[in-house]
Design a protein around this motif. Structure first.
Motif, PDB file in Angstrom:
ATOM      1  N   GLN A 123      -6.298  12.186   2.455  1.00 46.83           N
ATOM      2  CA  GLN A 123      -6.299  12.088   0.980  1.00 46.83           C
ATOM      3  C   GLN A 123      -7.704  11.988   0.406  1.00 46.83           C
ATOM      4  OE1 GLN A 123      -2.918   9.470  -0.643  1.00 46.83           O
ATOM      5  NE2 GLN A 123      -3.152   8.728   1.466  1.00 46.83           N
ATOM      6  N   ASP A 158      -3.233   6.307  -4.408  1.00 42.98           N
ATOM      7  CA  ASP A 158      -2.384   6.402  -3.210  1.00 42.98           C
ATOM      8  C   ASP A 158      -0.945   5.962  -3.526  1.00 42.98           C
ATOM      9  OD1 ASP A 158      -2.867   5.363   0.276  1.00 42.98           O
ATOM     10  OD2 ASP A 158      -1.141   6.209  -0.779  1.00 42.98           O
ATOM     11  N   LEU A 180      -9.307   6.797  -4.870  1.00 43.62           N
ATOM     12  CA  LEU A 180      -8.119   7.437  -4.277  1.00 43.62           C
ATOM     13  C   LEU A 180      -6.887   6.805  -4.910  1.00 43.62           C
ATOM     14  CD1 LEU A 180      -6.289   8.911  -2.265  1.00 43.62           C
ATOM     15  CD2 LEU A 180      -6.758   7.082  -0.621  1.00 43.62           C
ATOM     16  N   VAL A 215       2.813  12.374   1.571  1.00 44.88           N
ATOM     17  CA  VAL A 215       1.547  11.986   2.230  1.00 44.88           C
ATOM     18  C   VAL A 215       1.794  11.832   3.727  1.00 44.88           C
ATOM     19  CG1 VAL A 215      -0.077  10.062   2.510  1.00 44.88           C
ATOM     20  CG2 VAL A 215       0.577  10.844   0.203  1.00 44.88           C
TER      21      VAL A 215
END
Ligand SMILES: Nc1ccn([C@@H]2O[C@H](COP(=O)(O)OP(=O)(O)OP(=O)(O)O)[C@@H](O)[C@H]2O)c(=O)n1
Ligand SMILES: [Ca+2]
Length: 490
Positions: free
Chosen positions: A252, A262, A260, A310
Motif C-alpha cells: 500500500q 488503511d 497511508l 488489501v
C-alpha cells in the motif's frame, strides 16, 4: 459299639482348614501387592519454542513405566520468556541467551533435582530465525551460539538448539494434536493441524497415500503405534500474521506517500511508521519507494470489504502446476476431516469471538469490528495491549481470507475447524510432538498390552482362590463325615 473317638481326626481337619485359609490369603495378598503399580516415578522433558515474536519454555512430565503408552505425557509447566523472539537480538546476540535465564531458573525449580541430569532439554527455533538466516548467516550463528552457551550451563541433559524446518513445525504440530486427543492408537480418523505464528503459518493433515505423489516436499510419512500416516504439510514463510502485515503495508505504500489510509485499521486509528520497519524484513521483496521520506502516517479508515481487497493482493492464485493448489503455486490435496487451529489463530479468533459461529456470521462480525471507531475499541478493551488491539481487524480479515480463499474451506466445511489453545491441559503446538519424536516415545509398533489389566487380574485371582476355598471346604466336610460315619459302622 462305639470306637473310641480319635482325638486327632478333628485336629487334623481343623489344621488342614486353617492351613488352606492361610495359603489362600497369602496367595491373594502377594498377588495383589506383587502387581500393584509401582510408586509413580515421573520423567521430564523440556522444549524451548524460539518463535519469531516470543520464546516459550514447556516442561513435560510422564509416568516412567508408561512412557510408550499414548496420551501419557502432560504439560507440567509453561514459562513465557520476557521480551521478543531470539531473532530480534541479532544486533546484540549475547542478549538472546541471557533472555532465557529467568524461565530456565523456573524450570530448575519445577523439575525434581534428582531428575535434572536425565531430563532432555531441546530448543527449536522457527520462522523468525529462518528469516534471520536468510538475511545474515553469521548473525544467525551468533544468536544460536549465545543461546547454546546458556542452555549448556543448565543442570539438564542439553540436547541441542537448532532451527527446525517448516515441514517439521507442521508435522510435529500434527503429532501433538493427535497424541493429546488420543487418536494415534486406534488408527482411526486424525485431526489436521493449522498453526499461525508471527512469521509463518503451517497446514498439515493426513491424506490418502496416492495423494502424496504429486509433491514430495509436502509429504511426511509416519508409522506410529503400528499405523501408517501419509501427511500433507506446508509451511508458508512470511505468512505469519506479523510478516503478512508488513507485506500488506509495503503493497500500500509503493507510491511513497506520507500518509497511508488503511481500511484494515479502525477509523480514527493513527500512528507514525518508519519505512525501514516495513521494508527491512526479508519477506519484503519490493524496494522501498525512492520518493519515500523517513516514514509515513498510518491512518485507519475501517472498511472490511476494502480490507479484504488489501489482503487478497498478498496472495497469488495464478501459476498452479499441480492438480490443485492452495496459493502461490503450492500444491494442496483436497481438505480431509477435522482441523485444530491454534497459536495466533486462537489468540485472534478467540478475541474477536469468531470461534464458534458460521462462516457467514463470522464475516458479518468481522465487518462490524473493523467499522467500529478506534476510540470505541479502546474504551471497550482498556486492558488489551494497543499493538494487539490495533491489528485485530487486519489479522481477523487475514485469517478468514487465508482459511477460505487460501486453503479452500467453505461454509460447509467451516465447522470442521476447531480453534484451540490446549488439549487436555497441554498447549497445542509443535513442541510436544518434537520431544516425543526425539525421545522415541511413540513407538512405530503398538506395544503389546498385558492380557489383563491389574484389576482384572486381581478379580480373576480372587475368584479362583474362592473356588479353591470352597473345594477345600467340601473335601474337608466329606472327610469329616466319613470319619464320624466310620465310627458308627464300627
Ligand atoms: N496473547 C497473544 C499472544 C500473541 N499474539 C500474537 O500472535 C502472534 C504470535 O503468535 P505465536 O504463535 O506466538 O508466533 P511465534 O511462534 O512467535 O511465530 P512463528 O511461529 O512464526 O515463529 C504475534 O503476532 C503476537 O502479537 C496475540 O495476538 N495474542
Ligand atoms: Ca510458533
Amino acid at each position: 459299639k462305639e470306637k473310641p473317638k480319635n482325638p486327632w481326626h478333628k485336629a487334623v481337619v481343623i489344621f488342614i482348614a486353617v492351613l488352606g485359609i492361610i495359603a489362600i490369603v497369602a496367595l491373594v495378598t502377594t498377588a495383589v501387592l506383587q502387581n500393584k503399580p509401582l510408586q509413580q516415578k515421573f520423567k521430564y522433558g523440556i522444549v524451548l519454542d524460539a518463535g519469531s515474536s516470543h520464546t516459550a519454555v514447556y516442561i513435560y512430565e510422564w509416568p516412567a513405566e508408561k512412557e510408550n503408552d499414548t496420551g501419557r505425557v502432560k504439560q507440567k509447566h509453561f514459562c513465557q520468556v520476557k521480551g521478543p523472539g531470539i531473532s530480534s537480538y541479532s544486533l546484540s546476540p549475547e542478549q538472546a541467551g541471557h533472555s532465557l535465564r529467568l524461565c530456565i531458573q523456573e524450570a530448575v525449580l519445577n523439575v525434581p533435582r534428582r531428575r535434572h541430569h536425565e531430563t532432555p532439554l531441546y530448543l527449536g527455533a522457527t520462522a523468525g530465525m529462518r528469516l534471520l538466516r536468510m538475511e545474515n548467516q553469521s548473525l544467525c550463528d551468533q544468536v544460536l551460539g549465545s543461546v547454546e552457551k546458556v542452555l549448556q550451563s543448565t543442570p539438564f541433559d542439553y540436547q541441542g538448539a537448532r532451527i527446525i524446518s517448516g515441514q517439521e513445525e507442521g508435522a510435529f504440530g500434527w503429532v501433538t494434536v493427535n497424541y493429546l486427543s488420543d487418536r494415534l492408537k486406534q488408527g482411526s480418523g486424525t485431526t489436521g493441524a493449522l498453526d499461525l505464528g508471527g512469521a509463518s503459518t503451517q497446514i498439515t493433515f493426513a491424506t490418502n497415500q496416492d495423494e502424496t505423489g504429486e509433491s514430495a516436499e509436502n509429504t511426511v510419512t509416519f508409522r506410529l503405534y503400528g499405523n501408517d500416516y501419509f501427511l500433507y504439510t506446508h509451511s508458508f514463510l512470511c505468512y505469519g500474521k506479523d510478516q503478512v502485515l508488513k507485506l500488506a503495508l509495503a503493497q500500500q505504500t509503493q507510491a511513497g506517500a506520507s500518509t497511508l489510509l488503511d481500511p484494515c485499521f479502525n477509523q480514527g486509528y493513527s500512528t507514525n511508521l518508519s519505512y525501514s520497519s516495513v521494508y527491512s524484513s526479508p519477506c519484503i521483496t519490493t524496494q522501498k519507494p525512492l520518493a519515500a521520506g523517513e516514514g509515513f502516517t498510518h491512518r485507519g479508515t475501517g472498511n472490511a470489504l476494502q480490507c479484504q481487497e488489501v489482503v487478497r493482493r498478498i496472495f497469488n492464485f495464478s501459476g498452479c502446476t499441480f492438480s490443485h493448489c492452495s496459493f502461490n503455486g503450492v500444491y494442496q490435496p483436497p481438505l480431509q476431516g477435522q482441523f485444530g487451529a491454534f497459536s495466533a489463530y486462537y489468540f485472534v479468533m478467540n478475541f474477536l469471538n469468531l470461534t464458534s459461529d458460521t462462516l457467514e456470521n463470522n464475516m458479518e462480525k468481522m465487518a462490524r469490528y473493523c467499522s467500529t471507531p478506534w476510540t470505541q475499541i479502546k474504551q471497550q478493551f482498556p486492558n488489551v495491549k494497543e499493538k494487539y488491539l490495533a491489528e485485530y481487524c487486519f489479522s481477523g480479515t487475514y485469517i478468514l481470507f487465508l482459511l477460505t480463499h487460501g486453503y479452500n474451506f467453505t461454509s460447509d466445511t467451516w465447522s470442521n475447524i476447531k480453534f484451540i489453545k490446549k488439549i487436555s491441559g497441554s498447549d497445542a503446538g509443535w513442541t510436544l510432538g518434537y520431544m516425543l519424536n526425539l525421545t522415541n516415545m511413540i513407538p512405530a509398533e503398538a506395544p503389546d498390552t498385558p492380557p489383563l489389566p491389574h484389576a482384572g487380574y486381581v478379580t480373576l485371582l480372587l475368584f479362583t482362590s474362592l473356588l479353591l476355598f470352597l473345594i477345600l471346604l467340601c473335601s474337608l466336610r466329606s472327610l469329616w463325615v466319613r470319619c464320624t460315619s466310620q465310627r458308627q459302622i464300627i
